[in-house]
Design an enzyme around this catalytic site. Structure first.
Site, mmCIF file in Angstrom:
data_model
loop_
_atom_site.group_PDB
_atom_site.id
_atom_site.type_symbol
_atom_site.label_atom_id
_atom_site.label_comp_id
_atom_site.label_asym_id
_atom_site.label_seq_id
_atom_site.Cartn_x
_atom_site.Cartn_y
_atom_site.Cartn_z
ATOM 1 C CB CYS A 2 48.815 39.275 33.748
ATOM 2 S SG CYS A 2 48.538 40.189 32.242
ATOM 3 N NE ARG A 32 49.076 39.465 39.679
ATOM 4 C CZ ARG A 32 49.949 40.206 40.343
ATOM 5 N NH1 ARG A 32 49.809 40.373 41.634
ATOM 6 N NH2 ARG A 32 50.969 40.760 39.732
ATOM 7 C CD1 TRP A 80 43.868 45.084 33.906
ATOM 8 C CD2 TRP A 80 45.807 45.743 33.014
ATOM 9 N NE1 TRP A 80 43.887 46.454 33.902
ATOM 10 C CE2 TRP A 80 45.060 46.899 33.364
ATOM 11 C CE3 TRP A 80 47.056 45.935 32.429
ATOM 12 C CZ2 TRP A 80 45.512 48.193 33.155
ATOM 13 C CZ3 TRP A 80 47.513 47.231 32.233
ATOM 14 C CH2 TRP A 80 46.748 48.338 32.590
ATOM 15 C CG ASN A 106 52.302 40.265 35.256
ATOM 16 O OD1 ASN A 106 51.863 41.249 34.675
ATOM 17 N ND2 ASN A 106 52.620 40.273 36.531
ATOM 18 N N GLY A 107 53.615 41.334 32.241
ATOM 19 C CA GLY A 107 54.638 42.362 32.031
ATOM 20 C C GLY A 107 54.641 42.812 30.586
ATOM 21 C CD GLU A 484 41.999 55.971 49.254
ATOM 22 O OE1 GLU A 484 42.731 56.445 48.376
ATOM 23 O OE2 GLU A 484 41.676 54.766 49.273
ATOM 24 C CE LYS A 488 39.429 53.038 47.171
ATOM 25 N NZ LYS A 488 40.787 53.102 47.580
ATOM 26 C CD GLU A 491 39.873 52.267 43.213
ATOM 27 O OE1 GLU A 491 40.728 51.834 42.436
ATOM 28 O OE2 GLU A 491 40.085 52.380 44.431
ATOM 29 C CG HIS A 507 40.324 80.077 44.170
ATOM 30 N ND1 HIS A 507 40.509 81.439 44.067
ATOM 31 C CD2 HIS A 507 40.435 79.781 45.492
ATOM 32 C CE1 HIS A 507 40.760 81.946 45.263
ATOM 33 N NE2 HIS A 507 40.711 80.956 46.154
ATOM 34 C CE LYS A 606 44.725 45.031 46.287
ATOM 35 N NZ LYS A 606 43.910 46.113 46.866
HETATM 36 C C1 AGP Z 1 43.513 51.757 45.092
HETATM 37 O O1 AGP Z 1 42.180 51.591 45.381
HETATM 38 C C2 AGP Z 1 43.938 51.460 43.749
HETATM 39 N N1 AGP Z 1 43.446 50.261 43.260
HETATM 40 C C3 AGP Z 1 45.353 51.835 43.361
HETATM 41 O O2 AGP Z 1 45.345 53.222 43.280
HETATM 42 C C4 AGP Z 1 46.537 51.384 44.243
HETATM 43 O O3 AGP Z 1 46.483 52.018 45.479
HETATM 44 C C5 AGP Z 1 47.853 51.709 43.516
HETATM 45 O O4 AGP Z 1 47.900 51.004 42.326
HETATM 46 C C6 AGP Z 1 49.073 51.443 44.350
HETATM 47 O O5 AGP Z 1 49.221 50.104 44.688
HETATM 48 P P1 AGP Z 1 50.285 49.629 45.765
HETATM 49 O O6 AGP Z 1 49.872 50.186 47.068
HETATM 50 O O7 AGP Z 1 50.229 48.135 45.720
HETATM 51 O O8 AGP Z 1 51.611 50.172 45.330
#
Ligand code: AGP
Length: 611
Positions: A2, A32, A80, A106-107, A484, A488, A491, A507, A606
């Protein structure tokens, strides 16, 4: 999780209509959350107008005519969903029974059911499924007992349990926006005869770079020319000590000709790395010394930041010879019990606000563990609550998928760990010198990696887009890079992607491999470079589509592969920073081929400020 923006002006300061400006600011917060949107404005003749709907900012603002509305002040929200599905009714702002108070939040309010029941008994009626709506009614309820709006707000806040950043307006006090923060981020922007309150700085950067980052428990209000903040115990906060000038420019939060923020941010990596390098100062030295004398170092983060901690863990164990243990921040209990005051916890978070990481920090703090924060956002919650904070200088990252913040985190952590290894004497001065010089060359190399691999990433993306699953394999330091890379692809291209240590693939995971199954191998110039060839052969024998991401000159691997991403040959300790880039590009272009918006992947936000 949010995005909130509130703007109040003293007279007509904005050249455009307030609705248009709110929409523009909200656009900068779209990362957000983007399932529903709304605003509330107090017009120049004192009317409260509330418009909201399910959908993304551009569509909703067209549909509801954001641009037609003007007024002295307003709040807006991009959602969100947590409580209640995305819908017109659940969109923010939420109002009280009399349509006088409008709230954006937000929260999560944990005790909202209990409060809702109490308020219902007192005659309030609710129309949404959200927890937020109770806030409007709670303030209304206190007002009906004779309290002025601010006192009613303070009383209401005392009843809320949970995480919140919220802002509200009251038609009966048409010159101010009230706000409160507990756990979820909120910042004030101070302009000339215009003030802002927002979830994040980029929202209002176009208008001011003077900010106050609110702390937990703070509550207050802004008018066109006044900021009033009270602490948790009611003491008035001295603003002059809290104002920060941020060196981000509004251009940094714009696409600058790129079709998406993510692509821009991938291309910004050389600059982000050089800026991080230029920013290395005394804090880095201090932290390196702390690490060098630590008995054990624990590292924590979520998502991409967790992957950065895995690289740091490897370097701490192998370069600095300091026992290191990395854990996902929501899994605090993995090591929580054994943490002691002799340990150091490094918390990595680009936003500095991820609730899981913040909670891990708070729990470790209770055990007197020394906390070091690595973040990209000055004064955010995690750095503030840590004993020492070291910042990456990646500039604002808007794309939901972390790219430049990952490479700069790894860069900074690598530098710190090399320094601590040097202090400890676990590497020679000569080795340290070579490693620093490798790191110094990375901005230039990162530029090469992008230019060499972008076309190939585009090409491979055409075929990758048709795949259901992919494996990312590596050994040693290449494992977190594989993780990582897989994250990517998952997501933003919605392709099931998993990463394993290459030796582990036989395995179990290999059972899924059939002709055409994509397997991406990350190979550094290290002790595993030849060992991994056998793993490639195993996959090749089953008809896998072999994509290799390796250093220039690794001809043995090239021979076994269908496609090759090449990076300059660097010391393997610093190689993760380069080898992730082709994977970022591949995920981006695959998402494009599939017709998705890589900046706003479904179901993600985000900054995750709910546990
Ligand atoms: C990364 O591509 C993601 N969107 C997500 O995993 C992100 O890295 C995670 O939420 C942690 O965020 P931060 O680094 O702001 O703590």
């Amino acid at each position: 999780m949010c995005g909130i923006i509130g703007i109040v002006q003293k007279g007509k300061i904005l050249k455009k209509k307030l609705g248009t400006v709110l929409r523009g600011c909200l656009k900068n917060l779209e990362y957000r959350g983007y399932d529903s949107v709304g605003f509330a404005i107090i017009t120049w003749n004192g009317e409260l107008v509330v418009r909201k709907s399910k959908g993304k900012i551009d569509d909703v603002s067209r549909k509801l005519g954001f641009d037609d509305y003007d007024g002295v002040l307003g709040i807006a929200h991009t959602r969100w969903a947590t409580h209640g599905k995305p819908s017109d009714i659940n969109a923010h702002p939420h109002v009280d029974c009399k349509n006088t108070i409008a709230v954006v939040h937000n929260g999560i309010i944990e005790n909202y059911q209990e409060l809702k029941e109490k308020l219902k008994e007192r005659g309030h009626f609710f129309i949404s499924e959200t927890d937020t709506e109770i806030i409007a009614h709670l303030i209304e309820d206190y007002k009906s007992r004779g309290y002025d709006t601010f006192t009613a707000f303070k009383k209401a806040i005392k009843e809320l349990k949970g995480a919140y950043a919220l802002a509200f307006i009251d038609k009966e006090v048409p010159d101010r926006i009230y706000f409160a923060r507990n756990t979820s981020p909120l910042v004030i922007g101070l302009g000339k005869n215009i003030m802002f309150v927002s979830s994040d700085i980029p929202a209002f950067l176009e208008y001011t770079n003077r900010v106050i980052v609110l702390q937990d428990g703070e509550i207050g209000y802004i008018t066109g020319d006044e900021v009033h903040i009270e602490g948790i115990d009611g003491t008035i906060v001295d603003k002059s000590k809290r104002i920060r000038i941020v060196d981000w420019t509004p251009e940094m939060a714009k696409k600058a000709g790129y079709p998406h923020f993510m692509l821009k941010e991938i291309h910004e990596q050389p600059l982000a790395l050089s800026s991080t390098l230029a920013g290395i100062g005394v804090e880095v030295e201090k932290l390196a010394e702390v690490l060098a004398s630590a008995q054990r170092v624990f590292l924590t983060g979520a998502g991409t930041s967790y992957h950065a901690t895995l690289i740091a863990e490897y370097l701490l164990n192998n370069l600095a010879e300091i026992p290191a243990f990395s854990f996902i921040s929501s899994e605090y209990n993995r090591y929580g019990k054994i943490l002691t005051k002799n340990d150091v916890l490094i918390a990595v978070s680009q936003s500095g606000e991820t609730i899981d990481t913040l909670m891990a920090v708070r729990r470790a703090k209770k055990k007197n563990v020394f906390i070091a924060a690595i973040s990209n956002v000055i004064d955010s919650a995690i750095p503030r609550e840590s004993n020492i904070a070291v910042y990456t200088r990646a500039g604002p990252e808007i794309g939901v998928a972390a790219t430049k913040t990952f490479t700069t985190q790894v860069f900074l952590l690598s530098w710190i760990i090399i320094k601590s290894a040097q202090i400890k004497g676990s590497i020679t001065e000569e080795e340290a010198k070579t490693l620093y010089s490798s790191l110094r060359r990375l901005p230039e190399y990162a530029r090469n990696v992008i230019s060499i691999n972008e076309f190939l990433a585009k090409k491979i993306a055409q075929d990758m887009a048709g795949k259901q699953s992919a494996y990312y394999l590596g050994r040693g330091l290449a494992v977190p890079v594989s993780m990582e890379g897989a994250l990517k692809l998952k997501e933003i291209a919605y392709i099931h992607a998993e990463a394993y240590p290459a030796g582990e693939s036989k395995h179990g995971p290999i059972a899924l491999v059939e002709p055409g199954f994509p397997v991406l191998f990350t190979i550094f110039d290290d002790e595993y470079r030849d060992l991994i060839l056998a793993n490639i052969e195993e996959m090749k024998a089953r008809g896998a589509w072999i994509i290799v991401n390796t250093f220039e000159g690794n001809e043995k691997a090239v021979k076994l592969s269908n496609n090759v991403f090449k990076t300059p040959r660097v010391q393997h300790w610093v190689a993760p920073i380069l080898h992730i880039i082709p994977y970022q590009l591949l995920a981006y272009y695959t998402s494009i081929v599939k017709g998705y918006d890589p900046d706003k992947p479904r179901n993600l936000a985000k900054t995750v400020t709910v546990e």
